[in-house]
Design a protein around this motif. Structure first.
Motif: not given
Length: 468
Positions: A196-206
């Motif tokens: 329930n209530k799946i959340n994916l958060n990302l802040d990626t840099q090369e």
């Protein structure tokens, strides 16, 4: 006067021509950016483009692309894009905002076997004049009905859609965004599991070396596993897994955190838990070289068995090269709040290959690995670890024929839980067996394990333990 009129007409004509030509020029820029993005993804080795077709018009273009994922070659992805050219895209979402292009996309994902046919995902992307972009993604709910008589599928699936927003830099090196899904449920003949209530958060840099850095977090508000065959239900509240990776001084340093607010099993509720791991001093140059070699391997057509052997060999070489800088893995925090206390622990391990060439030699690698750690357990957890022994003895009793069918029928999950609790309370040998098996030592109201690994020898509470 006639000359002035002629000049005005020529100027107006030039302006009209320039304005009319702008969408075509913007279309050329959009195509160039699209091809550059595909080339970067293809060069990265994450996917293989199987089809790409770009049809450019004056005010609008279309792009049709298909690819497979490198690590999941049986999964196919098809994308159809309708690209409205800037500077003012003439589409249904017309706004007085200058853009390079506005893109409407339909993304279809093909899974192996055909048992699950996910609805297409819709996307709307605004590509700004500087080259950066923002995207909104949406997927409709999907439900796969329970199998009918004679069908081979053994499960049904409920997926209540997904939505997300992402921002991409002009050089494609920075991605920031979030995805959300309300419910994902798999139901089987003898049980189910629900997220329930799946959340994916990302802040990626090369990074400068080309490696991916930044943070990624996956959260599930509630995870429920229902085993009807055993009559057991396990639930986790507030499950969260997050990573943060940074590059500094030629090394890659990463932190992994896993935590949840509470756990419940068989009516037994326990508190929050958290474990923090830090991986330090991982050589960047070695990782970059390994990444290049893996990409080169993927381009070769070889049988899966041979590919697996090659990957294993390269991985062993990688560990050997990384060991030269003595990378460290440390558990900086281990906490689990039980009913009458808290499980705590810490540990640190170092793979020191500065004096040994451990490449491809598991025995030397074990000799180069050293570390120490400790864990403290409250009495309630030791009793909990004894429950499987009680249940095993009950099953043995049932199989011996010493219980009647009527008595066996009374052994409901609730009754078994009561029997297990009473047995551990009144028969101390069950807890004593756990203490002996795990080599626990008393530490006030708790029990403790202290372990140390050096030169291939493991000591548990100062007693040597032979490794296999």
């Amino acid at each position: 006067m006639n000359k002035l009129v002629t000049i005005v007409v020529v100027v107006v004509a030039v302006l009209i021509a320039a304005v009319a030509a702008l969408p075509y020029w913007f279309g050329m820029q959009a195509e160039s950016a699209y091809q550059a993005m595909l080339q970067k993804l293809n060069d990265g080795g994450e996917l293989t483009v199987t089809n790409s077709n770009f049809q450019r018009g004056w005010f609008e273009s279309t792009a049709d692309t298909s690819f497979t994922l490198t690590n999941l070659p049986t999964v196919t992805v098809s994308m159809l894009h309708r690209i409205s050219h800037g500077p003012l895209p003439l589409d249904d979402d017309f706004q007085l905002q200058p853009l390079l292009a506005r893109v409407k996309s339909q993304i279809s994902i093909g899974l192996p076997g055909g048992a699950i046919k996910l609805p297409p995902m819709g996307g709307k992307t605004s590509v700004y004049l500087a080259g950066n972009s923002s995207t909104r993604l949406d997927m409709e709910p999907y439900k796969k009905a329970a199998p009918k008589a004679g069908e081979t599928e053994t499960f049904d699936l409920e997926w209540k859609g997904m939505s997300g927003e992402f921002a991409l830099s002009a050089d494609y090196k920075n991605v920031k965004g979030e995805m959300n899904a309300p419910v994902l449920r798999f139901s089987f003949k003898d049980g189910s599991f629900t997220l329930n209530k799946i959340n994916l958060n990302l802040d990626t840099q090369e990074s400068a070396s080309g490696l991916d850095t930044g943070s990624v977090a996956l959260g599930v508000d509630k995870f429920v596993l229902d085993d009807q065959k055993k009559g057991e239900t396990i639930s986790l509240d507030g499950l969260r897994l997050s990573t943060n990776t940074q590059e500094a001084g030629g090394n890659l340093n990463s932190t992994l955190t896993m935590q949840f607010r509470g756990i419940e099993s068989g009516g037994n509720k326990q508190g929050a838990a958290q474990i923090n791991l830090q991986l330090r001093k991982v050589d960047v140059a070695t990782l970059v070289q390994f990444q290049k070699e893996m990409r080169a391997l993927r381009t070769q057509k070889m049988p899966p068995e041979q590919m697996n052997m090659m990957v294993l060999g390269k991985t062993m070489e990688l560990l050997g090269q990384l060991a030269k800088k003595s990378p460290e893995l440390e558990i900086t925090k281990l906490s689990f709040k039980a009913t009458d206390g808290e499980v705590t622990g810490k540990a640190k391990f170092v793979l020191d290959g500065s004096q040994l060439d451990v490449s491809g030699n598991p025995m030397l690698m074990l000799k180069a690995l050293s570390g120490e750690g400790e864990i403290s357990l409250p009495d309630s957890i030791v009793r909990l670890l004894a429950e499987p022994d009680v249940k095993r003895d009950v099953e043995t009793l049932k199989a011996s024929g010493r219980l009647s069918e009527k008595e066996i029928a009374k052994l409901t999950p609730k009754r078994m839980a009561a029997i297990t609790t009473q047995a551990i309370k009144e028969l101390p040998q069950y807890k004593d067996n756990v203490v002996s098996r795990l080599r626990l030592v008393a530490d006030g109201p708790n029990y403790k394990i202290i372990a140390a690994l050096k030169d291939g020898q493991l000591h548990v509470n100062n007693e040597p333990l032979q490794l296999p």
